[in-house]
Scaffold this motif. Structure first.
Motif, PDB file in Angstrom:
ATOM      1  N   ASN A 224       2.356   6.466   1.624  1.00 21.55           N
ATOM      2  CA  ASN A 224       3.403   7.396   1.199  1.00 21.55           C
ATOM      3  C   ASN A 224       4.383   6.848   0.180  1.00 21.55           C
ATOM      4  O   ASN A 224       5.107   7.635  -0.446  1.00 21.55           O
ATOM      5  N   ALA A 225       4.438   5.535   0.010  1.00 18.15           N
ATOM      6  CA  ALA A 225       5.512   5.025  -0.851  1.00 18.15           C
ATOM      7  C   ALA A 225       5.123   3.854  -1.757  1.00 18.15           C
ATOM      8  O   ALA A 225       5.806   3.623  -2.746  1.00 18.15           O
ATOM      9  N   CYS A 226       4.091   3.097  -1.432  1.00 18.36           N
ATOM     10  CA  CYS A 226       3.747   1.927  -2.253  1.00 18.36           C
ATOM     11  C   CYS A 226       2.897   2.331  -3.451  1.00 18.36           C
ATOM     12  O   CYS A 226       2.205   3.344  -3.431  1.00 18.36           O
ATOM     13  N   ARG A 227       2.944   1.524  -4.472  1.00 22.37           N
ATOM     14  CA  ARG A 227       2.056   1.735  -5.620  1.00 22.37           C
ATOM     15  C   ARG A 227       0.614   1.470  -5.190  1.00 22.37           C
ATOM     16  O   ARG A 227       0.376   0.685  -4.268  1.00 22.37           O
ATOM     17  N   PRO A 228      -0.383   2.101  -5.842  1.00 22.09           N
ATOM     18  CA  PRO A 228      -1.785   1.961  -5.412  1.00 22.09           C
ATOM     19  C   PRO A 228      -2.397   0.639  -5.865  1.00 22.09           C
ATOM     20  O   PRO A 228      -3.329   0.598  -6.674  1.00 22.09           O
ATOM     21  N   LEU A 229      -1.852  -0.439  -5.328  1.00 24.34           N
ATOM     22  CA  LEU A 229      -2.282  -1.786  -5.703  1.00 24.34           C
ATOM     23  C   LEU A 229      -2.500  -2.602  -4.440  1.00 24.34           C
ATOM     24  O   LEU A 229      -1.638  -2.612  -3.548  1.00 24.34           O
ATOM     25  N   ALA A 248      -5.433  -7.820   3.472  1.00 26.10           N
ATOM     26  CA  ALA A 248      -5.225  -6.895   2.360  1.00 26.10           C
ATOM     27  C   ALA A 248      -3.736  -6.579   2.328  1.00 26.10           C
ATOM     28  O   ALA A 248      -3.173  -6.122   3.329  1.00 26.10           O
ATOM     29  N   ALA A 249      -3.098  -6.851   1.186  1.00 28.25           N
ATOM     30  CA  ALA A 249      -1.647  -6.672   1.093  1.00 28.25           C
ATOM     31  C   ALA A 249      -1.295  -5.840  -0.129  1.00 28.25           C
ATOM     32  O   ALA A 249      -1.902  -5.985  -1.196  1.00 28.25           O
ATOM     33  N   ALA A 250      -0.316  -4.983   0.029  1.00 28.98           N
ATOM     34  CA  ALA A 250       0.220  -4.204  -1.076  1.00 28.98           C
ATOM     35  C   ALA A 250       1.497  -4.887  -1.574  1.00 28.98           C
ATOM     36  O   ALA A 250       1.829  -6.006  -1.156  1.00 28.98           O
ATOM     37  N   VAL A 251       2.214  -4.185  -2.466  1.00 31.95           N
ATOM     38  CA  VAL A 251       3.485  -4.688  -3.003  1.00 31.95           C
ATOM     39  C   VAL A 251       4.491  -3.556  -2.917  1.00 31.95           C
ATOM     40  O   VAL A 251       4.204  -2.425  -3.325  1.00 31.95           O
ATOM     41  N   ASP A 252       5.681  -3.829  -2.371  1.00 32.03           N
ATOM     42  CA  ASP A 252       6.655  -2.752  -2.218  1.00 32.03           C
ATOM     43  C   ASP A 252       7.399  -2.485  -3.528  1.00 32.03           C
ATOM     44  O   ASP A 252       7.141  -3.114  -4.558  1.00 32.03           O
ATOM     45  N   SER A 253       8.348  -1.560  -3.490  1.00 31.48           N
ATOM     46  CA  SER A 253       9.069  -1.149  -4.698  1.00 31.48           C
ATOM     47  C   SER A 253       9.796  -2.297  -5.370  1.00 31.48           C
ATOM     48  O   SER A 253       9.956  -2.309  -6.600  1.00 31.48           O
TER      49      SER A 253
END
Length: 577
Positions: A224-229, A248-253
């Protein structure tokens, strides 16, 4: 006199130079090591341990004369020394009390650093508090601290076994950790509804193979909020049974790492990577179809490449630039070439990139076959089709390294709890921080926007129509379309934030440049990322017995998971030559 006499050290025998005894995490003095007639102990084992501590503290050898369910008799091992104690069970209660005591020594005591009472069990008790606070407490530190604080020498093996026993008392054994995994997964799902936690065993003896955990709070925030990375990497575990930690890790704003899914596997293999990406695909489910195409970054090992292509066929899969640049550096060993290489990496246009390639070829034609091995489409900004948002290296690599360093002494359940505690702390701290921000964009994005606005002041702006602008500088002219949110320099679309050219165009027509950043950089998006809670897991004493019908790969079965066969070999690891 002897019947009610405290344990003393006569002037003619044992002495303490500072009149006190120091032990780890306490300040016990000589009076703390005293015995008196009538002193009680809850059981005979406590009595035995207390007398052993006293013997070590006062440097005399203890010889047990008799020890059974009703009495404990011990004396000084030196022939002719009168020190002796008799402890007996109290009638009608489980406690023991000191009945007789001859508390004076006439012997010289132990005259060297070795002490018979300094057993592995004593070492374990001595270091338990320190091990609880610092699981990385090394055996060599243990033996040095025991020598400094107790005046006793223990071997490296005693220190190692003492720590291992203490760790088992605090956290359970490695074997128990695997046995508890089905019940642990059940607790994760029960206390965090919507989370995914599953464990899989293999073989007729149910040896551990795979564990996958992803919390609903992380899933919600990513979708819902993180970039698709997403970043993918692994780290090898160095505990008793080895294994590999996948993440598997994303990156926040605000560009902080945001772990989405964690797995433990018995070995790193193409099969296990295929399974991990399959679980990741199930986790995202139909939501993936509603998201922009994912950009996935990794070291692009063959097993990862095949797994991504199988389960995320539409994703853009790029190289980690740390891996690529280190390979380039090690291959050519030329600092000038390396500097030009990084200029090529950051080049925003094909013209800039090709000019850098020409410079490199002039220095060494060997770069041409290297580019065939590492195609620029997988790492160069100008050719890579996905959006990396300025992320060129894997932040997850350092995170996994820290986790393995902090947790390699812990059983698998305790390791997963350590990771959950850190995730919980991050969610709570970042949630509170996000609520304090009053700006439109998160601080890191705010800083870059302000820099772009500052740089924009030196440009001349020519307006072509309602949405298109020509931005003129001494170097070149760029075209900006504020409706499509693109600039011919390509920085706006590649990084998700208005570049200096875009800022100049927006300011010229009275627009707020902050409002033209991608939504993932807003404070609202940041707050949404951490809006969900990661709930605690109750103490393991409250879990159901995993043998009573716990999950083993998706079904309720009576299963006891045993450790994997990848046990660490004995002895010191061989050094790499």
């Amino acid at each position: 006199m002897a019947d009610y006499q405290s344990l003393t050290i006569p002037d003619s025998s044992l002495t303490l130079t500072d009149q006190s005894l120091t032990v780890p995490d306490s300040s016990l003095t000589l009076t703390d090591h005293s015995l008196v007639i009538g002193q009680e102990f809850p059981d005979v084992e406590t009595c035995r341990r207390t007398l052993k501590d006293i013997a070590i503290a006062l440097h005399f050898d203890l010889r047990i004369v008799k020890s059974d369910r009703s009495r404990f008799i011990a004396k000084c091992s030196k022939e002719g020394c009168p020190w002796r104690v008799h402890v007996a069970k109290c009638p009608g209660v489980p406690t023991f009390s000191v009945r007789t005591l001859h508390g004076e020594h006439t012997c010289e005591g132990v005259q060297n650093l070795h002490h018979q009472q300094a057993s592995v069990g004593w070492v374990a008790r001595s270091v338990e508090a320190r091990v609880r606070d610092n699981p990385q407490y090394k055996p060599k530190e243990i033996l040095q601290d025991i020598r400094d604080q107790h005046g006793v020498a223990v071997s490296y093996m005693q220190a190692w076994r003492g720590k291992e026993r203490s760790m088992a008392a605090l956290h359970g054994t490695f074997e128990e950790g695997y046995r508890l995994l089905p019940a642990y997964c059940e607790q994760v799902r029960k206390n965090n509804p919507g989370s995914i936690a599953s464990v899989f065993a293999t073989g007729h003896d149910n040896c551990f193979q795979r564990l996958f955990v992803s919390y609903r709070a992380s899933i919600y925030g990513f979708i819902n909020a993180c970039r698709p990375l997403l970043e993918l990497d692994r780290a090898h575990l160095k505990g008793k049974y080895l294994g590999t930690l996948l993440c598997a890790a994303a990156v926040d704003s605000d560009d902080a790492l945001y772990p989405l899914a964690i797995a433990v596997v018995d070995v790193e293999s193409d099969e296990n990577w295929m399974w991990f990406m399959s679980e990741l695909r199930k986790l995202l489910g139909v939501n993936t179809d509603n998201m922009p195409r994912l950009t996935i970054l990794s070291e692009r090992q063959q097993g990862i490449v095949e797994a991504v292509e199988t389960h995320f066929p539409s994703a853009f899969h790029g190289f980690c630039l740390r891996y690529v640049s280190e390979n380039f550096r090690d291959t050519f060993k030329n600092s000038k070439l390396v500097n030009i290489f990084w200029s090529a990496v950051y080049a925003l246009t094909t013209v800039e990139f090709e000019s850098k390639i020409t410079e490199m070829v002039e220095i060494s034609r060997d770069v041409i076959p290297w580019f065939q091995q590492f195609p620029p489409q997988l790492w160069a900004v100008t050719y890579f089709e996905g959006v990396r948002y300025g992320h060129f290296t894997l932040g997850v690599t350092e995170l996994l390294y820290n986790w393995t360093l902090e947790c390699h002494e812990l059983p698998v359940v305790q390791m997963m709890e350590h990771i959950r505690h850190q995730l919980t702390s991050w969610f709570n701290d970042r949630r509170d921080m996000g609520l304090r921000w009053t700006s439109i964009l998160v601080p890191s994005a705010e800083k870059r926007i302000l820099e772009a606005i500052t740089d924009s002041r030196c440009y001349q702006v020519l307006r072509a129509n309602e949405v298109e602008f020509e931005i003129v500088s001494t170097e070149r002219t760029n075209i900006v379309d504020i409706q499509s949110r693109v600039c011919s320099c390509r920085r706006w679309q590649l990084y998700g934030l208005p570049c200096a050219h875009a800022a100049a165009a927006l300011i010229s027509c009275g627009q707020n440049a902050h409002l033209f950043a991608e939504h993932c950089f807003t404070v609202d998006s940041y707050r949404e990322t951490y809006s969900q809670m990661i709930n605690p897991i109750p103490d393991k004493s409250l879990w159901i017995d995993p043998g009573e019908g716990a999950e083993g790969g998706g079904a309720k079965v009576e299963i006891t998971i045993r450790p994997p066969k990848t046990r660490r070999p004995p002895g010191r690891p061989k050094k790499k030559i």
